[in-house]
Enzyme design. Structure first.
Site, PDB file in Angstrom:
ATOM      1  N   ASP A 264       0.933  -1.373   0.017  1.00  9.53           N
ATOM      2  CA  ASP A 264       0.140   0.063   0.210  1.00  9.53           C
ATOM      3  C   ASP A 264       1.288   1.331   0.843  1.00  9.53           C
ATOM      4  OD1 ASP A 264      -1.284   2.555   0.872  1.00  9.53           O
ATOM      5  OD2 ASP A 264      -3.066   1.312   1.706  1.00  9.53           O
ATOM      6  N   HIS A 265       0.774   2.502  -1.174  1.00  7.19           N
ATOM      7  CA  HIS A 265       2.297   2.600  -1.339  1.00  7.19           C
ATOM      8  C   HIS A 265       1.818   4.309  -0.288  1.00  7.19           C
ATOM      9  CE1 HIS A 265      -0.794   5.260  -4.413  1.00  7.19           C
ATOM     10  NE2 HIS A 265       0.470   5.713  -3.526  1.00  7.19           N
TER      11      HIS A 265
ATOM     12  N   HIS B 189      -5.427   2.882   1.518  1.00  5.43           N
ATOM     13  CA  HIS B 189      -4.505   4.163   2.079  1.00  5.43           C
ATOM     14  C   HIS B 189      -5.315   4.551   2.818  1.00  5.43           C
ATOM     15  CE1 HIS B 189      -3.016   3.130  -1.741  1.00  5.43           C
ATOM     16  NE2 HIS B 189      -3.638   4.093  -2.560  1.00  5.43           N
TER      17      HIS B 189
HETATM   18  C1  BG6 Z   1      -3.889   5.081  -6.406  1.00  4.91           C
HETATM   19  C2  BG6 Z   1      -5.575   4.576  -6.051  1.00  4.91           C
HETATM   20  O1  BG6 Z   1      -3.678   3.769  -5.180  1.00  4.91           O
HETATM   21  O2  BG6 Z   1      -3.610   5.902  -5.523  1.00  4.91           O
HETATM   22  C3  BG6 Z   1      -5.181   6.368  -7.141  1.00  4.91           C
HETATM   23  O3  BG6 Z   1      -4.981   3.187  -7.292  1.00  4.91           O
HETATM   24  C4  BG6 Z   1      -5.010   7.407  -6.713  1.00  4.91           C
HETATM   25  O4  BG6 Z   1      -7.329   6.361  -7.999  1.00  4.91           O
HETATM   26  C5  BG6 Z   1      -3.643   7.242  -6.362  1.00  4.91           C
HETATM   27  O5  BG6 Z   1      -4.982   8.542  -7.626  1.00  4.91           O
HETATM   28  C6  BG6 Z   1      -3.351   8.781  -5.408  1.00  4.91           C
HETATM   29  O6  BG6 Z   1      -1.474   7.706  -4.446  1.00  4.91           O
HETATM   30  P1  BG6 Z   1      -1.392   9.400  -4.287  1.00  4.91           P
HETATM   31  O7  BG6 Z   1       0.416   9.238  -4.052  1.00  4.91           O
HETATM   32  O8  BG6 Z   1      -0.505  10.817  -5.510  1.00  4.91           O
HETATM   33  O9  BG6 Z   1      -1.972  10.078  -2.948  1.00  4.91           O
END
Ligand code: BG6
Length: 522
Positions: A209-210, A272
């Site tokens: 989960d980045h 997230h």
């Molecule tokens: C991804 C989603 O996991 O996270 C996207 O699939 C979203 O829809 C993105 O735009 C948001 O990531 P960050 O790091 O830009 O907040």
């Protein structure tokens, strides 16, 4: 004018006590060589995130000396054209801008492409045949990292084939990285975990989960557990409510087909945002080890109150964006995006009120909202404290005395601010809110690495702290399942609409207004 807008400009800058952080440069370089095999190697994720992250790790001296990337994809390409495609992507998406020609050429020598379909025999046979040769050529010692970057519906089949092909009998260490979403509901998540655990040991599985790779998310733990002054007030006695926001300006960015199957709940809130909630609400772990931290996060997710159908009507608002204007340009409605049904019920916005049934948090609402096509990109966690018990100064401020607030800005403009009351200079006692602000940009000398840099490094180092354990993903699914079922089976659940470029539907404001609160203006 709201108290929030009125916060005096007397912003006190916090300093880092003169200590410049070395950030990622302190990270240990993996001593073992590795081969990274990317399924979906010609896809979006590889070009946008994985390759730029690997290149930046290399520039920071954090890639092992012997390293190889093997991308597998359906598009017809050879090594040379694959490298060119990746260079274009890295030039566009890397945080460090266009790669330096010489170091890119050096890096690109270790990147290879194998054409093949990860879900058919031929593709797997080619991989099984070619991988040992490439490993030999790069001296990677049989340490393999398999990275699933294909469309999620292919994950179970790839894992099954990996097991059947014998590729997982690695001569060295063997790890698998699985991108979110981990399933599309509790049942499919359990099935995915079962198949992953039938081929790999849980200690070999890295679920990404980045958000956990973001410095500011990791800092929530440091902020809470490396300081003694916040923890005593971090509970129901002092906290009135918590607001967690993930606002995005972007729409579905050509991913209409994927998004139709996902929606904001599955795409952002189940993973997230639940991770943000878990790090904010968890108990202190006994140590900073992967399992100690994940044990505490699982407890929070398990303590989330299960909603009934009636609760879902009361606590959850879903909506879809209609056409509007954003940054001076017209933007189309979600239902008019490519790959989206004209009568789609998929939500691009969700707001929800969650409760955590625990001693620490009983009765404290955790409000969460996320949406696409909102006026700006902003992710933050706001802790709203209770008002003072005895209002000594209620006559001294035009708006009363607003309670303290602590805001952790996850992105952009990363930092932390605390709003508190101060006496306005002058002969009479006038009380005004002021803000103390810490900004990462000013506080630390260097740029934060991208989340994928940190996470890929940790996979090579074998550190699972920032990855989701199977039971953790399942606990998050269990919490959101009543919402998914209610939307599917209960007709009394309206899909609201909000104009693109606005902060969501009125119903989301009503959700907080019914408790006497309002969403923070970002
Ligand atoms: C991804 C989603 O996991 O996270 C996207 O699939 C979203 O829809 C993105 O735009 C948001 O990531 P960050 O790091 O830009 O907040």
């Amino acid at each position: 004018m709201s108290a929030e807008q009125e916060v005096a400009s007397a912003t006190a800058a916090m300093s880092t006590d003169g200590q410049a952080s070395r950030g990622s440069h302190d990270a240990p370089k993996p001593s073992d060589p590795h081969a990274l095999i990317i399924f979906g190697g010609s896809g979006d994720l590889a070009g946008r995130k994985l390759i730029p992250a690997l290149y930046n790790l290399r520039q920071d001296g954090l890639l092992p000396d012997r390293f190889a990337v093997v991308g597998q994809g359906r598009r017809p390409m050879d090594d040379a054209s694959y490298r060119t495609t990746l260079l274009e992507a890295a030039s566009k998406f890397s945080r460090s801008g266009a790669p330096e020609p010489e170091s890119w050429d050096d890096f690109a020598q270790s990147v290879h492409y194998l054409r093949g379909d990860s879900s058919d025999d031929e593709g797997f046979d080619r991989l099984t045949e070619e991988l040992p040769r490439l490993e030999q050529a790069h001296g990677t010692g049989g340490n393999r990292i398999f990275y699933l970057a294909t469309q999620p519906s292919l994950f179970p089949e790839i894992i099954r084939r990996l097991g059947a092909s014998g590729l997982t009998e690695c001569p060295g260490t063997c790890r698998i990285v699985i991108e979110k979403p981990f399933g599309r509901d509790l049942e499919s998540a359990e099935a995915l975990h079962a198949i992953a655990n039938s081929v790999f040991d849980e200690s070999q599985v890295y679920r990404i989960d980045h958000y956990l790779g973001k410095e500011t998310v990791q800092n929530v733990l440091v902020f809470r557990f490396a300081n003694s002054i916040f923890e005593p007030v971090w509970n129901r006695r002092y906290v009135s409510h918590v607001q967690i926001t993930v606002a995005e300006e972007v729409g579905v960015e050509g991913r209409g087909r994927y998004y139709e199957e996902a929606g904001a709940l599955r795409d952002i809130m189940q993973n997230h945002m639940m991770q943000l909630l878990a790090v904010v609400a968890m108990e202190p772990p006994v140590d900073f080890g992967a399992d100690a931290i994940r044990d505490e996060k699982v407890k929070v997710l398990r303590a989330l109150r299960r909603m009934t159908v009636a609760d879902v009507r009361k606590h959850v608002v879903r909506a879809s964006y209609s056409a509007g204007r954003l940054n001076g340009a017209d933007v189309t409605a979600y239902r008019s995006e490519d790959g989206v049904a004209a009568d789609s019920l998929t939500e691009t916005y969700i707001a929800a009120r969650w409760f955590i049934d625990s001693w620490r948090w009983q009765g404290v609402p955790f409000y969460m909202r996320t949406g696409k096509r909102l006026p700006k990109r902003a992710t933050e966690i706001a802790i709203q404290f209770r008002s003072v018990p005895h209002r000594l100064f209620s006559d001294s401020s035009p708006d009363g005395v607003p309670p303290n607030r602590l805001v952790m800005r996850i992105q952009p403009n990363e930092g932390i601010s605390i709003t508190f009351e101060a006496k306005q200079p002058g002969p009479s006692v006038r009380v005004r809110p002021v803000r103390m602000d810490f900004g990462y940009g000013q506080g630390f000398a260097e740029e934060s690495p991208d989340a994928y840099e940190r996470l890929l490094l940790d996979v090579m180092l074998g550190d699972q702290t920032l990855f989701i354990r199977g039971d953790e993903a399942e606990a998050a699914w269990a919490a959101v399942m009543p919402v998914l079922s209610a939307w599917r089976f209960d007709e009394g659940h309206p899909l609201h609409f909000y104009q693109a470029g606005t902060w969501g539907p009125d119903a989301a404001d009503d959700l907080l207004a019914s408790d006497g609160f309002r969403w923070r203006r970002l």
